[in-house]
Enzyme design. Sequence first.
Site, mmCIF file in Angstrom:
data_model
loop_
_atom_site.group_PDB
_atom_site.id
_atom_site.type_symbol
_atom_site.label_atom_id
_atom_site.label_comp_id
_atom_site.label_asym_id
_atom_site.label_seq_id
_atom_site.Cartn_x
_atom_site.Cartn_y
_atom_site.Cartn_z
ATOM 1 N N VAL A 166 0.212 6.580 -1.318
ATOM 2 C CA VAL A 166 -0.433 5.772 -0.280
ATOM 3 C C VAL A 166 -1.784 5.295 -0.799
ATOM 4 C CG1 VAL A 166 -1.363 5.744 2.064
ATOM 5 C CG2 VAL A 166 0.717 7.050 1.558
ATOM 6 N N CYS A 167 -1.961 3.979 -0.854
ATOM 7 C CA CYS A 167 -3.233 3.399 -1.315
ATOM 8 C C CYS A 167 -4.051 2.962 -0.109
ATOM 9 C CB CYS A 167 -2.972 2.204 -2.236
ATOM 10 S SG CYS A 167 -2.371 2.673 -3.855
ATOM 11 N N LEU A 168 -5.179 3.607 0.075
ATOM 12 C CA LEU A 168 -6.047 3.314 1.208
ATOM 13 C C LEU A 168 -7.478 3.695 0.831
ATOM 14 C CD1 LEU A 168 -5.687 2.316 4.210
ATOM 15 C CD2 LEU A 168 -5.772 4.725 4.858
ATOM 16 N N ASN A 202 0.806 -1.228 0.000
ATOM 17 C CA ASN A 202 0.000 0.000 0.000
ATOM 18 C C ASN A 202 0.835 1.272 0.000
ATOM 19 O OD1 ASN A 202 -1.562 -2.246 1.497
ATOM 20 N ND2 ASN A 202 -3.171 -0.807 0.949
#
Length: 368
Positions: A156-158, A149
Amino acid sequence: MSLALPSLEPRQEQPQTTTSGEIQEIDIFHRFDVVSDSSDHHYLDIISKENNSGSKKNKGEGGSFSNISSGVYKKIMQEWKILEKHLPDSIYVRVYENRIDLLRAVIIGAAGTPYHDGLYFFDIAFPPDFPARPPLVHYRSFGLRINPNLYANGRVCLSLLNTWPGKKREKWNSSESTVLQVLVSLQALVLNEKPYYNEPGNGVLPGRAIWEKKSNAYSENVFFLSCKTMLFLLRRPPTNFEGFVTGHFREKASAILSACHAYINGEVRVGFYRNDGSCSSCKSSPHVHVSEKFKGLMGQLYPQLVSSFKRNGASLGDFLEQLKQPVEKKTLSFEGKTVRMIFGKLKKVLGLKKKDNSGKSGAKSNGS
């Protein structure tokens, strides 16, 4: 009812008196505080340009971040209050008195994960229409990808940030979501015990043993990269966190080095070391498999960690005392080649090698 705004003045510590009557300054790094220097923030110029380009849309309000009457300003102040009151012990935040649209957070890696004792910094920015859109978050990666992530470029992958697909209840909700939720999610959902499974598709097919083997290998690499991150942070700590970085690694140095030893030695599976030497999730087997790749990488990095921690003022008496003993007398159980490589490099780095009669560095011969 008017909104109670946090003070814009950085906290000043009051001197305390010791038992001998001497005045002593107590330097406490608060979990939340207001600072002024935002010069190295990732979004310093990006958000300024975005806010200026949209100033015409603000209809003369003077900018959503500078007008204390704007809804955005008030919402950010509410975020400050939430952070000030409810940050957990392992997360620290600094906001900026002259740039309320920016903040910086550091998360301490949790025990029982390959991130334990590391420091992970995130630069955060509020968009001009906050909270209609979620905050922007950039991970200070030093070019290293330590999680599916968290990309090497800082992305930032969220789901909560709307940067990753998710169910509606998992995505940003302008009326309920907060920056505190983002930080806690990063700590609990991203920097977790088995980050390999953060990657979609990993572990969904049959073959548990194969997936676990891949997960363990991924965790080995994560720990190695986390240790590299420690070196980068000690060389170039983020502004306003210099003392915090120094103090943290001065305190945790021995535990980190002990964990390195335990992992290389196969005493504990990577990520499961506890500061008391126990294992948080060990199998009954007294020895766990450690890849040769991990041993080699850590063999190269370990001397650099010891040297960096020593320069940082850490007390490493036990580790340095070991280095003064001939390698042959050590009772370490992992591969002898790896042992000699590690301690040979350490002695060279720390200046512990003796010089022979020819002036060359080396160990004494048996006949001397």
